[in-house]
Write a protein that holds these residues in place. Sequence first.
Motif, PDB file in Angstrom:
ATOM      1  N   TRP A 128     -70.256 126.941  36.550  1.00 38.57           N
ATOM      2  CA  TRP A 128     -70.434 125.753  35.722  1.00 38.57           C
ATOM      3  C   TRP A 128     -71.720 125.086  36.196  1.00 38.57           C
ATOM      4  N   GLN A 129     -72.689 124.982  35.329  1.00 37.99           N
ATOM      5  CA  GLN A 129     -73.955 124.353  35.691  1.00 37.99           C
ATOM      6  C   GLN A 129     -74.017 122.938  35.112  1.00 37.99           C
ATOM      7  N   VAL A 130     -74.158 121.960  35.990  1.00 41.30           N
ATOM      8  CA  VAL A 130     -74.251 120.569  35.563  1.00 41.30           C
ATOM      9  C   VAL A 130     -75.716 120.279  35.243  1.00 41.30           C
ATOM     10  N   VAL A 131     -75.979 119.764  34.045  1.00 38.00           N
ATOM     11  CA  VAL A 131     -77.360 119.554  33.607  1.00 38.00           C
ATOM     12  C   VAL A 131     -77.569 118.114  33.148  1.00 38.00           C
ATOM     13  N   ALA A 132     -78.795 117.648  33.329  1.00 44.57           N
ATOM     14  CA  ALA A 132     -79.224 116.326  32.871  1.00 44.57           C
ATOM     15  C   ALA A 132     -80.731 116.370  32.720  1.00 44.57           C
ATOM     16  N   THR A 133     -81.301 115.406  32.025  1.00 43.98           N
ATOM     17  CA  THR A 133     -82.747 115.387  31.852  1.00 43.98           C
ATOM     18  C   THR A 133     -83.434 115.143  33.193  1.00 43.98           C
ATOM     19  N   GLU A 134     -84.657 115.638  33.313  1.00 41.78           N
ATOM     20  CA  GLU A 134     -85.408 115.460  34.554  1.00 41.78           C
ATOM     21  C   GLU A 134     -85.608 113.978  34.879  1.00 41.78           C
ATOM     22  N   LYS A 135     -85.912 113.186  33.867  1.00 41.61           N
ATOM     23  CA  LYS A 135     -86.128 111.747  34.068  1.00 41.61           C
ATOM     24  C   LYS A 135     -84.884 111.081  34.628  1.00 41.61           C
ATOM     25  N   LEU A 136     -83.721 111.414  34.089  1.00 43.74           N
ATOM     26  CA  LEU A 136     -82.467 110.826  34.553  1.00 43.74           C
ATOM     27  C   LEU A 136     -82.144 111.290  35.964  1.00 43.74           C
ATOM     28  N   ARG A 137     -82.399 112.554  36.259  1.00 43.49           N
ATOM     29  CA  ARG A 137     -82.132 113.084  37.596  1.00 43.49           C
ATOM     30  C   ARG A 137     -82.991 112.385  38.641  1.00 43.49           C
ATOM     31  N   ILE A 138     -84.269 112.193  38.320  1.00 45.48           N
ATOM     32  CA  ILE A 138     -85.177 111.521  39.254  1.00 45.48           C
ATOM     33  C   ILE A 138     -84.688 110.104  39.527  1.00 45.48           C
ATOM     34  N   ARG A 139     -84.314 109.380  38.477  1.00 45.27           N
ATOM     35  CA  ARG A 139     -83.861 108.005  38.658  1.00 45.27           C
ATOM     36  C   ARG A 139     -82.594 107.937  39.516  1.00 45.27           C
ATOM     37  N   ARG A 140     -81.677 108.855  39.287  1.00 44.89           N
ATOM     38  CA  ARG A 140     -80.432 108.882  40.068  1.00 44.89           C
ATOM     39  C   ARG A 140     -80.720 109.087  41.558  1.00 44.89           C
ATOM     40  N   VAL A 141     -81.591 110.054  41.862  1.00 45.40           N
ATOM     41  CA  VAL A 141     -81.867 110.355  43.270  1.00 45.40           C
ATOM     42  C   VAL A 141     -82.636 109.211  43.925  1.00 45.40           C
ATOM     43  N   GLN A 142     -83.529 108.566  43.201  1.00 41.96           N
ATOM     44  CA  GLN A 142     -84.258 107.430  43.757  1.00 41.96           C
ATOM     45  C   GLN A 142     -83.289 106.310  44.126  1.00 41.96           C
ATOM     46  N   ILE A 143     -82.340 106.034  43.247  1.00 44.20           N
ATOM     47  CA  ILE A 143     -81.353 104.981  43.503  1.00 44.20           C
ATOM     48  C   ILE A 143     -80.439 105.364  44.663  1.00 44.20           C
ATOM     49  N   ARG A 144     -80.003 106.633  44.673  1.00 45.69           N
ATOM     50  CA  ARG A 144     -79.040 107.100  45.673  1.00 45.69           C
ATOM     51  C   ARG A 144     -79.644 107.251  47.058  1.00 45.69           C
ATOM     52  N   ASN A 145     -80.858 107.817  47.129  1.00 44.51           N
ATOM     53  CA  ASN A 145     -81.442 108.183  48.420  1.00 44.51           C
ATOM     54  C   ASN A 145     -82.622 107.316  48.832  1.00 44.51           C
ATOM     55  N   GLY A 146     -83.081 106.453  47.942  1.00 42.77           N
ATOM     56  CA  GLY A 146     -84.215 105.604  48.279  1.00 42.77           C
ATOM     57  C   GLY A 146     -85.512 106.369  48.439  1.00 42.77           C
ATOM     58  N   LEU A 147     -85.651 107.483  47.706  1.00 37.80           N
ATOM     59  CA  LEU A 147     -86.857 108.304  47.809  1.00 37.80           C
ATOM     60  C   LEU A 147     -87.884 107.893  46.759  1.00 37.80           C
ATOM     61  N   THR A 148     -89.128 108.245  47.014  1.00 33.29           N
ATOM     62  CA  THR A 148     -90.166 108.033  46.012  1.00 33.29           C
ATOM     63  C   THR A 148     -90.053 109.118  44.944  1.00 33.29           C
ATOM     64  N   GLU A 149     -90.691 108.884  43.812  1.00 32.62           N
ATOM     65  CA  GLU A 149     -90.656 109.898  42.752  1.00 32.62           C
ATOM     66  C   GLU A 149     -91.270 111.201  43.247  1.00 32.62           C
ATOM     67  N   ARG A 150     -92.361 111.128  44.031  1.00 34.49           N
ATOM     68  CA  ARG A 150     -92.994 112.333  44.560  1.00 34.49           C
ATOM     69  C   ARG A 150     -92.035 113.111  45.460  1.00 34.49           C
ATOM     70  N   GLN A 151     -91.289 112.406  46.302  1.00 32.95           N
ATOM     71  CA  GLN A 151     -90.331 113.072  47.188  1.00 32.95           C
ATOM     72  C   GLN A 151     -89.227 113.760  46.393  1.00 32.95           C
ATOM     73  N   VAL A 152     -88.772 113.102  45.343  1.00 34.15           N
ATOM     74  CA  VAL A 152     -87.735 113.704  44.504  1.00 34.15           C
ATOM     75  C   VAL A 152     -88.285 114.954  43.815  1.00 34.15           C
ATOM     76  N   ARG A 153     -89.509 114.852  43.294  1.00 37.19           N
ATOM     77  CA  ARG A 153     -90.100 116.000  42.605  1.00 37.19           C
ATOM     78  C   ARG A 153     -90.324 117.169  43.558  1.00 37.19           C
ATOM     79  N   ASP A 154     -90.654 116.887  44.826  1.00 36.76           N
ATOM     80  CA  ASP A 154     -90.792 117.951  45.824  1.00 36.76           C
ATOM     81  C   ASP A 154     -89.473 118.703  45.988  1.00 36.76           C
ATOM     82  N   ARG A 155     -88.389 117.958  46.022  1.00 36.39           N
ATOM     83  CA  ARG A 155     -87.072 118.587  46.159  1.00 36.39           C
ATOM     84  C   ARG A 155     -86.705 119.375  44.903  1.00 36.39           C
ATOM     85  N   MET A 156     -87.061 118.830  43.758  1.00 36.79           N
ATOM     86  CA  MET A 156     -86.800 119.546  42.515  1.00 36.79           C
ATOM     87  C   MET A 156     -87.629 120.828  42.449  1.00 36.79           C
ATOM     88  N   ASP A 157     -88.880 120.753  42.886  1.00 28.63           N
ATOM     89  CA  ASP A 157     -89.746 121.936  42.880  1.00 28.63           C
ATOM     90  C   ASP A 157     -89.192 123.030  43.786  1.00 28.63           C
TER      91      ASP A 157
END
Length: 202
Positions: A128-157
Amino acid sequence: MLIAIAGGIGSGKSVVSRILRVLGYPVYDCDTQARIIMDGDQAIHSRLCSDIHPQAVVKGVIDRPLISSIVFNDSDALLRLNAIVHTAVTADLRSWSETNAAAGRLMQFVETAIPVQSGLYRQVDAIWQVVATEKLRIRRVQIRNGLTERQVRDRMDSQRGESLAGIPHIDIHNDTDTPLLPQIHRLLDSMEVRKRARKNGI
């Protein structure tokens, strides 16, 4: 029946896992168990220092921020890290699954961010693959982990190689418009039908 809950960072794998636990299903969290295993395994400590960074473990304590800063900017280092942990996690998952099966819990779930790199996709009955838009995923991780957008994108990459293209799977949409619970109930019903068919040799 072992079902993988997959999806990139911020997609909502943990939300789906929590719902399944509330519904009474056992869920193995690879990330959580990997942390526990890593903290208590001296052989892993030695390999972290030799294969990732000499200061990866200091006085028995893993420097996770240091390791993260390395592996999320170096795909080869990330592969080495996953190789270090994967064997131990796989063995632990097997033991966990057997214990649950012996207790009569025949439908089990495993939450993993790297079903492809770990080879776990070959060991499960469904994904089962859980999916969401990239924009929504970035916002969730920023709120949850306090990361910058660049840090989140590094993890996504770092997870780009986890594409399930060509691998059978079912998408669960975790956006702001599609309720999760009805999707999960429909999938559980379909898995129950498959489990009964398998039991009857169909």
